[in-house]
Design an enzyme around this catalytic site. Structure first.
Site, short mmCIF file in Angstrom:
data_model
loop_
_atom_site.label_atom_id
_atom_site.label_comp_id
_atom_site.label_asym_id
_atom_site.label_seq_id
_atom_site.Cartn_x
_atom_site.Cartn_y
_atom_site.Cartn_z
CG HIS A 255 -4.71 0.41 -8.18
ND1 HIS A 255 -6.01 0.25 -7.76
CD2 HIS A 255 -3.99 1.38 -7.20
CE1 HIS A 255 -6.13 1.08 -6.67
NE2 HIS A 255 -5.04 1.67 -6.30
CG ASP B 256 2.89 4.20 -4.06
OD1 ASP B 256 2.93 5.32 -3.25
OD2 ASP B 256 2.19 3.36 -3.79
CG HIS C 39 -2.18 0.72 1.35
ND1 HIS C 39 -2.47 1.59 0.21
CD2 HIS C 39 -2.90 1.01 2.31
CE1 HIS C 39 -3.57 2.36 0.58
NE2 HIS C 39 -3.83 2.21 1.90
N1 CMC Z 1 4.46 -6.79 -10.34
C1 CMC Z 1 4.52 -8.10 -10.99
N2 CMC Z 1 3.32 -8.88 -11.02
C2 CMC Z 1 2.28 -8.22 -10.47
C3 CMC Z 1 2.29 -6.98 -9.93
C4 CMC Z 1 3.38 -6.26 -9.66
N3 CMC Z 1 3.61 -5.06 -9.23
N4 CMC Z 1 0.92 -6.63 -9.43
C5 CMC Z 1 0.39 -7.35 -9.71
N5 CMC Z 1 0.77 -8.77 -10.34
C6 CMC Z 1 0.57 -9.99 -11.01
C7 CMC Z 1 0.03 -10.73 -9.77
O1 CMC Z 1 1.15 -11.76 -9.39
C8 CMC Z 1 -1.06 -11.65 -10.49
O2 CMC Z 1 -0.57 -12.71 -11.36
P1 CMC Z 1 -1.24 -14.19 -11.80
O3 CMC Z 1 -2.34 -13.75 -12.29
O4 CMC Z 1 -0.31 -14.68 -12.61
O5 CMC Z 1 -1.37 -14.45 -10.41
C9 CMC Z 1 -1.93 -10.68 -11.14
O6 CMC Z 1 -0.77 -9.70 -11.53
C10 CMC Z 1 -2.96 -10.08 -10.24
O7 CMC Z 1 -2.46 -9.42 -9.07
P2 CMC Z 1 -2.85 -9.49 -7.84
O8 CMC Z 1 -2.02 -9.65 -6.83
O9 CMC Z 1 -4.04 -10.61 -8.01
O10 CMC Z 1 -3.72 -8.10 -7.78
P3 CMC Z 1 -4.35 -7.30 -6.64
O11 CMC Z 1 -5.58 -6.48 -6.97
O12 CMC Z 1 -4.46 -8.42 -5.45
O13 CMC Z 1 -3.07 -6.38 -6.06
C11 CMC Z 1 -1.34 -4.66 -5.82
C12 CMC Z 1 -2.81 -5.22 -6.41
C13 CMC Z 1 -1.20 -3.07 -5.97
C14 CMC Z 1 -1.46 -5.10 -4.21
C15 CMC Z 1 -0.53 -5.57 -6.58
O14 CMC Z 1 -0.57 -4.92 -7.89
C16 CMC Z 1 1.01 -5.06 -5.94
O15 CMC Z 1 1.62 -5.78 -5.09
N6 CMC Z 1 1.55 -3.99 -6.53
C17 CMC Z 1 2.99 -3.68 -6.24
C18 CMC Z 1 2.83 -2.91 -4.84
C19 CMC Z 1 2.40 -1.39 -5.12
O16 CMC Z 1 2.87 -0.70 -6.09
N7 CMC Z 1 1.33 -1.00 -4.34
C20 CMC Z 1 0.91 0.49 -4.61
C21 CMC Z 1 -0.44 0.48 -4.82
S1 CMC Z 1 -1.20 1.93 -5.40
C22 CMC Z 1 -1.01 2.98 -4.00
C23 CMC Z 1 -2.14 2.47 -3.00
O17 CMC Z 1 -3.27 2.65 -3.10
O18 CMC Z 1 -1.71 1.95 -1.83
#
Ligand code: CMC
Length: 429
Positions: free
Chosen positions: A307, A363, A268
């Site tokens: 996201h 971010d 986050h």
């Molecule tokens: N790098 C590589 N792969 C990713 C990433 C990433 N940053 N984000 C998602 N994926 C992949 C994930 O592994 C999954 O792949 P698969 O379908 O093969 O298993 C697919 O994309 C869907 O991702 P998810 O984890 O199910 O998505 P989510 O909605 O649960 O997670 C998130 C959202 C923001 C936690 C995630 O994208 C992430 O960890 N991003 C990196 C951390 C980040 O930048 N966070 C800041 C978010 S924006 C500011 C805020 O509001 O906090």
């Protein structure tokens, strides 16, 4: 049969149910009537991480993740970032309308007259270790404020609520400034109420021996825009925490400490810190393909990408990219920007990221700006928490006034062992 309804057939009993649809949503509680018999609890929904559950109605922030739209109280974020300052936007988020001149002046007066921290809070903060993480100090100090304002527990009193909201918005930059000075071993700088909200923040961070700190207008404006972009983001992890904790009717300081703790996590608001660590680790544009190969193999994430809601370019990231150019004209170019730009350009062409709709989020570029301004990397999540304070408090207040809300208390599906008899210690395996 009503048109706006969903017909559900329970194949266990052959019975059909008609569930009303409103706002594209059915009520989870309407499923409870679907039972196999009198003993049956009724159907529940299973939705870990709230992937498809609206936990509230809200009139504050509108987000369309597919189209990359973000609006506060109906105003597009692009217009607010271009034409407003953070004080106007915080008023808008809290009260629903942009302030007129008189309202604005009063709001600025109210906020600037709560910027001072009680001296005991300053002493309290001095007891943190010299290398304490600024976000740990922030969370603990916000929680500690509840002990200074015991009347804050009277959350049904609108007037008292307003004072706590003003206090929190006013004091978070001071807490942040004090925590920064503490880690640097520098004397604390008291607020200068003649300065703007971001200008005063810069003063409390960077003032040295000069009699009066004069913020650089470009950096001051850049910070104002960054604060606007971070002010609210509907039901994200920390806002959900704020609402959940607040639903127990605890005081706003305690609830906000919990929200800030949720923000601290690397998925986050801690992501901006992780982005900088990642860029520094990559070190060179030549190393980007090897780094991305690892990400694609699942050996780490591309921080600052992806996201839960945005499946398109995060509109905040677009604005931040522009702000970065202005800031670098003053501070000099952060060499990590080249790595970030190249990383983005390669990632956006790769099938792994395209197929998963992973784009840069807020971010990805914010940390590069903060670093150019002279802020340590560990301080970046605090830069998110300061402006998000108004979002948390507005959502908290909206929740308190929402008659449909109750204490947040999800259900579970129990997967443990069935009832069994107690065994004395000498009979246990
Ligand atoms: N790098 C590589 N792969 C990713 C990433 C990433 N940053 N984000 C998602 N994926 C992949 C994930 O592994 C999954 O792949 P698969 O379908 O093969 O298993 C697919 O994309 C869907 O991702 P998810 O984890 O199910 O998505 P989510 O909605 O649960 O997670 C998130 C959202 C923001 C936690 C995630 O994208 C992430 O960890 N991003 C990196 C951390 C980040 O930048 N966070 C800041 C978010 S924006 C500011 C805020 O509001 O906090």
């Amino acid at each position: 049969m009503a048109k706006d309804s969903l017909t559900v057939k329970d194949n266990r009993t052959g019975k059909e149910y008609e569930l009303p649809i409103s706002d594209g949503t059915i009520k989870a509680m309407d499923l409870r009537q679907i039972k196999t018999g009198a003993e049956d609890f009724g159907i529940m929904t299973y939705d870990p991480a709230f992937m498809n559950t609206a936990s509230t109605k809200s009139a504050i922030t509108y987000l369309d993740g597919d189209k990359g739209i973000l609006r506060y109280r109906g105003y597009p974020i692009e217009q607010l970032a271009e034409k407003c300052n953070y004080m106007e936007v915080s008023y808008l988020i809290l009260y629903g309308e942009l302030p007129n001149k008189a309202q604005y002046d009063q709001w600025v007066f109210d906020i600037t007259h709560h910027t001072i921290l009680h001296e005991n809070i300053r002493h309290f903060m001095q007891n943190f270790r010299y290398d304490a993480h600024p976000m740990g100090m922030f969370i603990s100090t916000v929680a500690a404020l509840s002990t200074f304002y015991p009347e804050a527990t009277k959350i049904a009193d609108k007037e008292l609520r307003t004072i706590q909201i003003q206090r929190l918005i006013a004091k978070v930059p001071t807490i942040a400034g004090f925590s920064y000075r503490h880690t640097r071993g520098l004397p604390h700088v008291y607020p200068d109420n003649a300065l703007s909200y971001p200008g005063n923040f810069l003063n409390m961070m960077f003032k040295f021996t000069e009699l009066r700190y004069e913020p650089n207008p470009v950096l001051e404006r850049a910070l104002d825009v960054l604060f606007i972009l971070h002010a609210d983001h509907e039901q994200n992890c920390s806002t959900n925490a704020m609402r959940a904790i607040g639903s127990s009717k605890v005081d706003p300081y305690s609830a906000m400490a919990g929200a800030a703790a949720a923000l601290y996590g690397p998925l986050h608001g801690g992501a901006n810190e992780e982005v900088l660590k990642m860029l520094a680790q990559i070190g060179d544009v030549k190393s980007i393909p090897a780094f991305l190969d690892k990400v694609k193999k699942g050996e780490g994430k591309l921080m600052g990408f992806g996201h839960r809601v945005y499946k398109n370019y995060d509109p905040r990231a677009k604005i931040i990219k522009k702000v970065a150019e202005d800031v670098f004209k003053v501070t000099g170019r952060n060499p990590l920007l080249d790595i970030a730009l190249e990383l983005e350009s390669i990632a956006l062409k790769e099938d792994y990221f395209i197929s998963r709709k992973l784009y840069p989020n807020v971010d990805f570029y914010s940390g590069i700006i903060y670093q150019a301004m002279g802020l340590p990397v560990s301080f970046f999540p605090v830069m998110f928490a300061i402006p998000r304070t108004v979002g948390w408090l507005s959502q908290w207040q909206e929740m308190l006034g929402d008659e449909e809300q109750k204490i947040a208390r999800p259900r579970q599906i129990y997967t443990g062992v069935d009832e069994r008899d107690f065994a004395p210690m000498d009979k246990r395996k």
